[in-house]
Scaffold this active site. Structure first.
Site, PDB file in Angstrom:
ATOM      1  CG  ASN A 181      -0.254  -0.060   2.529  1.00 38.58           C
ATOM      2  OD1 ASN A 181       0.975  -0.054   2.576  1.00 38.58           O
ATOM      3  ND2 ASN A 181      -1.017  -0.130   3.606  1.00 38.58           N
ATOM      4  CG  ASP A 201       8.448 -15.466  15.995  1.00 38.86           C
ATOM      5  OD1 ASP A 201       8.786 -15.979  17.068  1.00 38.86           O
ATOM      6  OD2 ASP A 201       9.251 -15.099  15.119  1.00 38.86           O
ATOM      7  CG  ASP A 261      11.504 -14.552  20.889  1.00 37.00           C
ATOM      8  OD1 ASP A 261      12.348 -14.507  19.981  1.00 37.00           O
ATOM      9  OD2 ASP A 261      11.496 -13.762  21.854  1.00 37.00           O
ATOM     10  CD  GLU A 309      15.503 -16.915  19.696  1.00 39.46           C
ATOM     11  OE1 GLU A 309      16.346 -16.184  19.141  1.00 39.46           O
ATOM     12  OE2 GLU A 309      14.513 -16.462  20.312  1.00 39.46           O
ATOM     13  CG  HIS A 318      14.440 -12.247  13.043  1.00 37.32           C
ATOM     14  ND1 HIS A 318      14.371 -13.611  13.217  1.00 37.32           N
ATOM     15  CD2 HIS A 318      14.175 -11.709  14.254  1.00 37.32           C
ATOM     16  CE1 HIS A 318      14.065 -13.880  14.466  1.00 37.32           C
ATOM     17  NE2 HIS A 318      13.943 -12.743  15.128  1.00 37.32           N
ATOM     18  CG  ASP A 319      17.255 -11.843  16.233  1.00 33.49           C
ATOM     19  OD1 ASP A 319      16.783 -10.712  16.016  1.00 33.49           O
ATOM     20  OD2 ASP A 319      16.733 -12.666  17.010  1.00 33.49           O
TER      21      ASP A 319
END
Length: 562
Positions: free
Chosen positions: A23, A98, A199, A256, A329-330
């Site tokens: 968008n 997640d 997580d 994790e 992503h880390d």
């Protein structure tokens, strides 16, 4: 070994904020993911893992959840999510979410209500403690710099936050809290979610005595890890979660688990333990750290990497299941960290070699968005171009309040910062890499004109198409999924070449990976009788390897011998 769909699957991780913006507001969203489902089908993956999409004030980019049962407005609506789920399922893709239940946002209703009155039932949903002479209850440091406790003037007490002060830790000792979490999980599973990535799930069973820790030289605070990670209580809670929720659904669960050893993993993911299906360990993610942790100029050593991979492959075989990953992503980008991004050829060859090395191991492979096209680390020159809370806090801690100079710290950030993984997905060579028609929430890596999906789809020899072949091979040969593992010991080239053998039902797979940027004579090649096998895949043309056993720079070769 018992077969299962989640063992044979390949998982693709999406960081929604940076995947595709539909968008023009500069933020990736759920409709953007829907638009790209056919791309994932083309790649051949089976499962999509979505980083948090729940309502959040975004202090830690969605890992600070304000409402577990609503969608972040920037990402869309619950109707958008249900549509994504439906369309993904129609295309043969499963979707896992997640699950962040070690902590919430300090704006979560439970935390807000708990602060209103000492009698509030929500007060005990979090970990509150009296201080000692106006000091925190202990000397633990937060994962994001500073102390792990914050004083609240309304409550006149400290609350625990292992991460940001805006991420108070939940009190898993409280049965009422646990039931709330299990109820929330069931709601998502009942609308069709196919599992959870959990997580820091190994932090939930804390030592409730909260003892003082040992402060390392040069540190201000003690590490909380010895008192928080991999405690027996975490296993008790996970068994309860499995009994009440997980066992009732045919789902993928992956925890994790920072600091987990092979023996810990057997407890979390043992085939008969009734906890999780698999875990993410961090042994290879900590391989290039230094005295300041990840903020270091150190490089990894292949001998150490092989030792780590071999210990997990051998240690879990027949007892528990491995997860396989190079980045997420880390973490920094795989090709920049473990391969070479200094030239287009080195990038292409080393990215394919790394993919070969990982995807031929036993376990479930995870691909992080952009890995399949060779996206690299980014080198922003200005600190203000970085958005990650961990990075910015570390700069404050080490530079503004410490003894690291600006240039050194920027080099550390370029190497290890989390924003390396969070720059927008590079779809084409148009403005902002085709990610958005607006201004992206974080800058696109400037190399998007040379590295993008559109270019790779048009090139049969691209990194993307190489990943497609690897995924197809895994689906074709049960040996790749379930076979035993044995490292090829190569003393002369042990710090340059990683080879291993997989075996199942009379078939043998021989995998050879040159981790160096130079040609290497692989003397073990003669003994392996490779000429009797079929070359399944290589990142070069066939060449003359079987004549002189010389591996070219970053060459990977896989042979099947029946």
């Amino acid at each position: 070994m018992e077969r299962a769909w989640w063992k044979e699957a390949v998982v693709y991780q999406i960081y929604p904020r940076s995947f595709m913006d539909s968008n023009g507001d500069g933020i990736g969203d759920l409709p953007g993911i829907i638009d790209k489902l056919d791309y994932l089908v083309e790649l051949g993956v089976d499962v999509i893992w979505l980083c948090p999409i729940y309502d959040s004030p975004n202090d830690d980019n969605g890992y600070d959840i304000r409402d577990y049962e609503n969608i972040m407005k920037e990402f869309g609506t619950i109707e958008d999510f249900k549509l994504l789920l439906s369309k993904a399922h129609d295309k043969g893709l499963r979707v896992i979410m997640d699950l962040v239940v070690n902590h919430t946002s300090d704006e979560h209703r439970w935390f807000v209500e708990g602060k209103k009155s000492p009698e509030s039932p929500y007060r005990d949903y979090y970990i509150w403690r009296e201080g000692k002479l106006a000091l925190p209850p202990n000397n633990w440091g937060s994962n994001f710099s500073g102390p792990a406790w914050k004083y609240d003037s309304e409550m006149k007490m400290f609350y625990l936050h292992l991460f940001s002060p805006k991420q108070p830790d939940l009190n898993w000792e409280n049965p009422a809290l646990r039931e709330e979490i299990y109820s929330m999980m069931k709601k998502w599973l009942d609308i069709g979610v196919d599992g959870f990535r959990m997580d820091v799930i190994n932090f939930i069973g804390k030592d409730t005595d909260f003892p003082q820790g040992e402060v390392s030289p040069g540190s201000k605070y003690a590490s909380f890890y010895p008192f928080v990670a991999n405690k027996e209580k975490s296993h008790e809670y996970l068994k309860e979660m499995n009994e009440k929720v997980l066992s009732k659904y045919d789902i993928l669960t992956v925890g994790e688990t920072p600091g987990a050893t092979v023996e810990d993993a057997k407890k979390y993911a043992g085939f008969h333990r009734n906890e999780l299906k698999m875990v993410f360990h961090f042994d290879h993610m900590n391989i290039d750290g230094g005295e300041r942790g990840k903020w270091s100029a150190n490089s990894f050593k292949l001998t150490e990497l092989k030792k780590i991979f071999s210990s997990w492959q051998k240690g879990l075989h027949g007892e528990a299941w491995n997860s396989l990953y190079w980045n997420n992503h880390d973490q920094p980008r795989a090709v920049s960290r473990f391969g070479c991004d200094k030239s287009p050829k080195a990038l292409e060859k080393s990215a394919k070699m790394l993919a070969t090395c990982l995807h031929m191991l036993q376990g479930t492979p995870y691909i992080y968005q952009g890995e399949e096209i060779g996206m690299t680390n980014v080198r922003f020159e200005a600190l203000q171009d970085y958005k990650d809370i961990e990075t910015l806090n570390a700069y404050k801690d080490l530079v503004l309040e410490g003894d690291v100079d600006h240039e050194t710290m920027m080099a550390y950030i370029h190497k290890a910062g989390r924003d390396n993984a969070r720059t927008p997905m590079q779809w084409n060579a148009s403005n902002h890499g085709g990610f958005t028609e607006g201004n992206p929430w974080i800058k696109v890596n400037p190399n998007y004109r040379e590295i993008n999906v559109e270019l790779q789809l048009q090139d049969d020899g691209s990194i993307f198409n190489y990943y497609k072949k690897l995924i197809a091979l895994r689906k074709k040969h049960p040996l790749i999924v379930y076979g035993s593992y044995e490292e090829i010991k190569n003393t002369a080239t042990e710090d340059l070449v990683y080879g291993y053998i997989r075996e199942l039902d009379g078939e043998k797979l021989i995998v050879i990976n040159n981790f160096s940027g130079r040609s290497i004579y692989f003397n073990e090649g003669k003994e392996l009788k490779l000429e009797e096998g079929e070359l399944l895949i290589t990142n070069y043309d066939e060449g003359s390897f079987l004549k002189d056993y010389t591996l070219r720079p970053y060459e990977a070769r896989v042979y099947m011998i029946k």
